[in-house]
Design a protein around this motif. Sequence first.
Motif, PDB file in Angstrom:
ATOM      1  N   LEU A  90      15.941 -44.274 -26.639  1.00 59.52           N
ATOM      2  CA  LEU A  90      14.674 -44.559 -25.967  1.00 59.52           C
ATOM      3  C   LEU A  90      13.455 -44.266 -26.839  1.00 59.52           C
ATOM      4  O   LEU A  90      12.437 -44.963 -26.757  1.00 59.52           O
ATOM      5  CB  LEU A  90      14.566 -43.753 -24.664  1.00 59.52           C
TER       6      LEU A  90
ATOM      7  N   THR B  15       7.575 -45.540 -18.162  1.00 59.81           N
ATOM      8  CA  THR B  15       8.841 -44.883 -17.816  1.00 59.81           C
ATOM      9  C   THR B  15       9.972 -45.795 -18.261  1.00 59.81           C
ATOM     10  O   THR B  15      10.026 -46.965 -17.878  1.00 59.81           O
ATOM     11  CB  THR B  15       8.928 -44.636 -16.303  1.00 59.81           C
ATOM     12  N   LYS B  16      10.871 -45.243 -19.092  1.00 56.51           N
ATOM     13  CA  LYS B  16      11.959 -46.041 -19.638  1.00 56.51           C
ATOM     14  C   LYS B  16      13.303 -45.397 -19.333  1.00 56.51           C
ATOM     15  O   LYS B  16      13.398 -44.172 -19.196  1.00 56.51           O
ATOM     16  CB  LYS B  16      11.802 -46.210 -21.146  1.00 56.51           C
ATOM     17  N   GLU B  17      14.323 -46.216 -19.265  1.00 56.02           N
ATOM     18  CA  GLU B  17      15.673 -45.750 -18.936  1.00 56.02           C
ATOM     19  C   GLU B  17      16.646 -46.194 -20.020  1.00 56.02           C
ATOM     20  O   GLU B  17      16.565 -47.331 -20.513  1.00 56.02           O
ATOM     21  CB  GLU B  17      16.077 -46.330 -17.579  1.00 56.02           C
TER      22      GLU B  17
ATOM     23  N   SER C   4      14.461 -37.727 -15.415  1.00 58.52           N
ATOM     24  CA  SER C   4      15.738 -37.452 -14.737  1.00 58.52           C
ATOM     25  C   SER C   4      16.887 -37.838 -15.651  1.00 58.52           C
ATOM     26  O   SER C   4      16.692 -38.511 -16.674  1.00 58.52           O
ATOM     27  CB  SER C   4      15.833 -38.236 -13.424  1.00 58.52           C
ATOM     28  N   PHE C   5      18.097 -37.401 -15.275  1.00 51.87           N
ATOM     29  CA  PHE C   5      19.280 -37.813 -16.038  1.00 51.87           C
ATOM     30  C   PHE C   5      20.510 -37.760 -15.144  1.00 51.87           C
ATOM     31  O   PHE C   5      20.543 -37.042 -14.134  1.00 51.87           O
ATOM     32  CB  PHE C   5      19.479 -36.942 -17.286  1.00 51.87           C
TER      33      PHE C   5
ATOM     34  N   LYS D 283      22.973 -41.240 -18.689  1.00 52.39           N
ATOM     35  CA  LYS D 283      21.908 -42.164 -18.288  1.00 52.39           C
ATOM     36  C   LYS D 283      20.656 -41.322 -18.121  1.00 52.39           C
ATOM     37  O   LYS D 283      20.653 -40.342 -17.371  1.00 52.39           O
ATOM     38  CB  LYS D 283      22.268 -42.850 -16.971  1.00 52.39           C
ATOM     39  N   ILE D 284      19.598 -41.663 -18.849  1.00 55.98           N
ATOM     40  CA  ILE D 284      18.415 -40.810 -18.860  1.00 55.98           C
ATOM     41  C   ILE D 284      17.156 -41.625 -18.645  1.00 55.98           C
ATOM     42  O   ILE D 284      17.051 -42.783 -19.066  1.00 55.98           O
ATOM     43  CB  ILE D 284      18.339 -40.018 -20.185  1.00 55.98           C
ATOM     44  N   THR D 285      16.183 -41.015 -17.972  1.00 57.12           N
ATOM     45  CA  THR D 285      14.877 -41.642 -17.754  1.00 57.12           C
ATOM     46  C   THR D 285      13.815 -40.760 -18.391  1.00 57.12           C
ATOM     47  O   THR D 285      13.754 -39.557 -18.103  1.00 57.12           O
ATOM     48  CB  THR D 285      14.582 -41.816 -16.255  1.00 57.12           C
TER      49      THR D 285
END
Length: 500
Positions: free
Chosen positions: A440, A419-421, A396-397, A410-412
Amino acid sequence: MEDFVRIFDTTLRDGEQCPGAAMSEDEKVEIAQHLARMRVDVIEAGFPVSSPVQFKAVERIAREIEGPIICGLARALRPDLEAARDALQPAKKRRIHTFIASSPIHMKHKLGKNPSEVLQMAREAVRMARGFVDDVEFSPEDATRSEWEFLRELVEAVIEEGATTINIPDTVGYTTPQEYMDLFRFLKKEVKGADKVIFSAHCHNDLGLAVANSLATVIAGGRQIECTINGIGERAGNTAMEEIVMALKTRKDTFGVETNIDSTLITRGSHLVKTITGMVVQPNKAIVGANAFAHESGIHQDGVIKNRQTYEIMTPESVGLKSNRMVLGRHSGRAGFKDRIIRMGFDPKPEEIDNAYQRFLEIADKKKEVFDEDIAALFQAEISRSQVEEKFALVSFEQSTGSEKTPTSKITLKIGNETKEGVANGDGPVDSIFKAINQLTGISPFLSRLVISPVTEGTDAMAEASVSLEKGEKRVVGKGDSTDIIEACAKAYINALNRL
């Protein structure tokens, strides 16, 4: 002939009376030429006495159009009848269509005449018209609100004077199929000389019953239907020619009659009239609407793919279309999606179909219709992803940007099993999301090329992004697609990183 219904087209006369639908002389001739190619039996070219422009257009059609009978409208008045005679003179086959009101409300408030005066005017008009031409049509205007016994007397009188076609118009769209059928049967049974003439229906669509009413008269023995292309005309319009023709053709088992019309020219005629008049055809319009042969429901698409007759009672080719249209949207099923992919030349593996179909559903929720170009882009992207091991995947973002703000993303990401953000700023929305991805992944390649292009038209169009990344001696290209430009760029960038 009992098994034959004549098509009397009044697009150029009654159809033109539709507000905003006025046509130039050249445009009228162009439509008349197409009507002749369609093999209509009668073209009502206009109302010659109404204006010099109308007179000239009727005269030119009478001179240039061969095949159909060319008809001119005239009130039951000498100047009208003489104008019709003169305008129609060049035609090889010509008809004068004369009329006078016959309902109590029309006779009293419009004409200021009593029934005996109307009867006499009708007699004189038909007698005069018959002196000019051999083919005379008579219409008692507002017939469906007229007294039946007076109609019988009036029709009988004009037949005595030489009328060859008797039109019973539902001028204000008031009648119902059963009433109209009963009226035709009454006149055909009670009028002396009824067996010598053709009875015709002319219906308006004020209650949405024009086509149904016209078809009812066929059952009652009517053998001419007056209609217009696309159903254009006064107020709510006239009987739609395309609907009548295809109803009689498709349900010959019910009506037992035929027409002369070449139905494969219907779609072209509809488009011509729409273009010239500017009268838009509603998408769900029978026969000629954009959705008339379109299928979006997954159940319907699956049925049509297996056998077209499951959901199509006539073929699109029969009205001049090349094929039906499978609309891919949120209601479409896997069968329709797979069929479209194969028709487009792809040879998908089962897992590619499954993954692409899930992506398709995501896009379909955002777009009204998913086009072939969207499908091609989506499937190419799926093939591209399937060829690369996905170490990184977008989850997601979110973005914050504006003229007075520093763009922030902001991105995942899913990296392996984690899973990193991450959050990063940039010079613009695309720059900030690329920097967040770099943060990331721990990779900072050189971006040598970024191309964003719409796949189809419109504000909800699919965007296709292509990213070229370089790191050392290695150069890769990644692709991504979405209805969101930023998401398409992020997917393309991640696809390229996976290739690195």
